[in-house]
Scaffold this active site. Structure first.
Site, mmCIF file in Angstrom:
data_model
loop_
_atom_site.group_PDB
_atom_site.id
_atom_site.type_symbol
_atom_site.label_atom_id
_atom_site.label_comp_id
_atom_site.label_asym_id
_atom_site.label_seq_id
_atom_site.Cartn_x
_atom_site.Cartn_y
_atom_site.Cartn_z
ATOM 1 N NE ARG A 69 4.287 -59.123 7.150
ATOM 2 C CZ ARG A 69 4.411 -60.339 6.594
ATOM 3 N NH1 ARG A 69 5.694 -60.626 6.014
ATOM 4 N NH2 ARG A 69 3.343 -60.734 5.972
ATOM 5 C CB CYS A 75 9.253 -64.026 1.717
ATOM 6 S SG CYS A 75 10.004 -65.084 3.124
#
Ligand code: HMG
Ligand code: MG
Length: 301
Positions: A13, A238
């Site tokens: 992820r 991110c």
């Protein structure tokens, strides 16, 4: 204090959400399956966020359909709202993670909401999860600094972590999203949160932008935390946090923990091999020092 440290592997992820090149669905499935064979107990498999925001993980449902889930391993997936929860459940997820931040500025960039608005959005997710018997993990980002706001007051970190815990998150992962923390500050942050939320319900999640992640996690382990997030090959970052780079590499974490006499249940050889395999898929060398040190000679040529 327990000698066992549970590692939550987040490469499928956090690692893959920030890749500029598209990774084939079959490789994502192979990554999760390889990780499942290393002894890890928690593997964050993918993310059911908006594909407009994170196109890299638009194939989340296909990934969930393709992986071979093993008994004794949890496979949480990220969900930002009820729509994500419903997609995740339809794809067979039985553990989810909600995410917010201690900084308003970052939260706005990342999920287009204030902290309070994001928590409002989680309420129905938590309600449904409780009814469905689905465990929910909660992330608090920017716990040691924000790329837009700079300093983040400790009181804000504590407030958000406590709220997620009160709302029923079984575990709160404290994220140094842009890897600016240093060990003493990391330890102080953890202890401030642990004064309000039981240490057994806390996890730490360090990115390695400034090379401090391993030192930070060591300081937090000494302060009592027993769950740490990391990503094989040091992948991660991110897309909505300027300057964020890879997570702490799982291989480096496992090597250090075993060296400290702690148990993880992880086969380091198999993990390092998986990290080098993933780096090959991504077209670069592994971001793990341990992974490089353990490579057979011909792989380093
Ligand atoms: P928005 O644009 O404000 O939302 O985004 P919206 O409700 O207006 O929806 C916009 C469109 O997205 C609509 O489609 C929705 O249907 C769709 P349209 O009508 O335009 O065709 N949509 C969805 N589609 C699929 N799945 C969903 C979903 N939700 C809405 N779940 C939103 C708000 C939260 C959706 C968006 O900002 C988003 O998805 N953000 C995710 C950002 C992200 O994934 N960041 C990285 C993960 S966090 C992280 O890495 C930190 C962490 O590692 C810890 C650390 O390191 O600190 C966890
Ligand atoms: Mg992260």
């Amino acid at each position: 204090m327990s000698d066992f440290v549970r590692i939550v592997e987040v490469a499928p992820r956090d690692g893959l959400q920030n890749e500029s090149a598209m990774v084939a669905t079959a490789d994502k499935i192979a990554l999760v399956d390889r990780l499942s064979a290393t002894g890890l107990r928690g593997i964050e498999a993918t993310s059911f966020v908006s594909p407009k925001w994170v196109p890299q993980l638009a194939d989340a449902a296909e990934v969930m359909a393709g992986i071979e889930r093993q008994p004794g391993i949890s496979y949480p997936v990220l969900v930002p709202n009820l729509q994500g929860y419903e997609r995740a459940r339809a794809a067979g997820a039985d553990e989810v993670a909600v995410f917010t931040a201690a900084s308003e500025a970052f939260n706005r960039k990342n999920i287009n909401a204030s902290i309070d608005e994001s928590i409002e959005r989680f309420m129905p997710v938590l309600e449904r999860a409780r009814a469905d018997g689905v465990r929910v993990r909660g992330y608090v980002s920017t716990v040691l600094g924000c790329p837009y706001q700079g300093e983040v007051p400790l009181a804000d970190v504590v407030r958000v972590a406590r709220r997620l815990h009160e709302l029923g998150c079984h575990e709160i992962s404290l994220g140094d999203t842009i890897g600016v923390g240093t060990p003493r500050k990391a330890r102080e942050m953890l202890l401030a949160v642990a004064a309000e939320v039981p240490m057994q319900a806390l996890a730490v999640h360090f990115h390695d932008t400034f090379g401090q992640a391993l030192a930070n996690v060591a300081a937090c382990i000494e302060a009592g935390v027993r769950v740490a997030d990391s990503a094989v090959a040091g992948t991660g970052g991110c897309p909505y946090a300027r300057g964020a780079s890879g997570n702490l590499a799982s291989e480096d974490l496992v090597y250090m923990l075993h060296g400290m006499g702690l148990e993880t249940g992880v086969d380091l050889e198999a993990l390092a091999e998986t990290g080098r395999w993933l780096a090959g898929v991504l077209g670069r060398t592994t971001g793990s020092k341990v992974g490089r040190a353990m490579a057979p000679q011909q792989d380093l040529a």
